[in-house]
Write a protein that holds these residues in place. Structure first.
Motif, short mmCIF file in Angstrom:
data_model
loop_
_atom_site.label_atom_id
_atom_site.label_comp_id
_atom_site.label_asym_id
_atom_site.label_seq_id
_atom_site.Cartn_x
_atom_site.Cartn_y
_atom_site.Cartn_z
N TRP A 132 60.65 -2.57 37.64
CA TRP A 132 61.90 -1.38 38.48
C TRP A 132 63.46 -2.44 38.90
CZ3 TRP A 132 63.07 -2.23 43.07
CH2 TRP A 132 64.03 -0.51 44.15
N ARG A 133 64.60 -1.70 39.19
CA ARG A 133 65.22 -1.57 39.59
C ARG A 133 65.64 -0.71 40.38
NH1 ARG A 133 70.15 -1.93 34.88
NH2 ARG A 133 68.48 -2.75 33.98
N ILE A 137 71.63 -1.34 41.62
CA ILE A 137 71.87 -1.72 40.32
C ILE A 137 71.08 -1.22 38.91
CG2 ILE A 137 71.46 -4.40 40.31
CD1 ILE A 137 68.82 -4.34 39.57
N PHE A 138 70.62 0.61 39.45
CA PHE A 138 70.54 1.32 38.84
C PHE A 138 71.92 2.34 38.10
CE2 PHE A 138 68.53 5.65 37.62
CZ PHE A 138 67.81 5.58 37.04
N ARG A 200 63.07 -7.01 42.01
CA ARG A 200 64.47 -7.23 41.69
C ARG A 200 64.84 -5.71 41.91
NH1 ARG A 200 66.17 -6.10 35.13
NH2 ARG A 200 68.51 -6.19 35.36
N GLY A 201 66.41 -6.47 42.70
CA GLY A 201 66.85 -5.00 43.43
C GLY A 201 66.87 -5.07 44.49
#
Length: 304
Positions: A132-133, A137-138, A200-201
């Motif tokens: 997953w992000r 940052i997608f 993350r993110g």
């Protein structure tokens, strides 16, 4: 020839004329009047520079140019028609590869049941789960590679959202924890040493964002990037993890964990499924989304 000025309906009329070699029968096939079909024939003669149909006694015959056009024209029209027909998705025969993005808790809660369905219905379909992000940052380039996203309420540009299942947060402790039951009280909760999960993110654990809004800071002893790591550490130490209740239940037996209701209730979490707008009418995407929604419903009702 200037294609911008070409009326594609003329090609349909030409196909009928070449098939029947008769204006009256072609008119019936096209559901047009005979004068309208005769007018179309004249326009086609002017466009192509060939008479196409010529009288031979009591009947009409195709010119050599018309004969040469019959097969390629039929093929071209068939190709045009396929542009407006959705591809079928035959799950039993498909070898399609789907790419999903989700946090580790969604993998734990959803993927075993989903893969049972996929294995039974589409044994040659493969699924790739990527970490997953967050939306920050997608990137658009990354988004083009993703078929489904599972996430808590975040918005992803170019994706539609559907609710998948709901959950609530609770405290996970190892069985036999010296102060486990006391963690229901605020003082013990604040004294305990916690594991924070920062995916993350994200900048911090979402629980800490919520607690800060209440003017509360908990003691964070360890930060890990996923919920599964948090529970594994919790199972072997006296640290406490504030995580989704369904995840604790799923791993409680395997990891010897106990669930404790926290002294503060952060409310209900809604886990969502996101799919690309570009794939809204894609039969394969529709098939996978139905399976995922069914899996989410089973989780809600305790059947998963």
């Amino acid at each position: 020839m200037n294609l911008n000025s070409l009326d594609l309906n003329l090609l349909v009329a030409l196909d009928a004329l070449l098939r029947d070699a008769n204006v009256s029968r072609a008119a019936m096939r096209l559901n047009l009047s005979q004068p309208a079909t005769s007018h179309a024939l004249q326009r086609l003669r002017d466009l192509i520079g060939d008479p196409l149909l010529v009288r031979s006694g009591a009947r009409m015959e195709l010119t050599p140019r018309a004969q040469a056009l019959r097969s390629p024209l039929a093929q071209a029209l068939d190709q045009v028609r396929t542009l407006f027909i959705s591809d079928e998705f035959d799950a039993a025969r498909s070898e399609r590869h789907f790419r999903l993005m989700m946090p580790d808790l969604a993998v734990e809660l959803l993927m075993p049941s989903l893969m049972e369905k996929v294995t039974q219905l589409a044994p040659n379909v493969t699924i790739d789960v990527v970490p997953w992000r967050g939306p920050a940052i997608f990137t658009a380039e990354f988004a083009r590679t993703i078929d489904l996203v599972i996430s808590i309420g975040d918005s992803f540009k170019g994706f539609h959202r559907q609710r998948l299942y709901t959950d609530s947060d609770a405290l996970a402790v190892r069985r036999g924890h010296p102060v486990g039951a006391k963690l229901k009280k605020r003082e013990a909760f604040l004294t305990a040493r916690h594991v924070a999960v920062i995916i993350r993110g994200q900048n911090e654990d979402l629980i800490d964002t919520w607690l800060r809004g209440k003017g509360i800071e908990r003691r964070i002893a360890l930060v890990v990037p996923g919920y599964i790591e948090a529970l594994h550490v919790t199972a072997r130490t006296d640290l406490v993890a504030f995580v989704p209740r369904r995840l604790i239940s799923a791993l409680s037996k395997q990891l010897s964990l106990a669930t404790v209701t926290p002294p503060l209730d952060p409310g209900i979490d809604e886990q969502h499924m996101f799919y690309p707008t570009r794939a809204q009418m894609d039969p394969g995407s529709i098939w996978l989304r139905r399976l995922m929604l069914e899996t989410g419903r089973e989780l809600e009702t305790g059947k998963a």
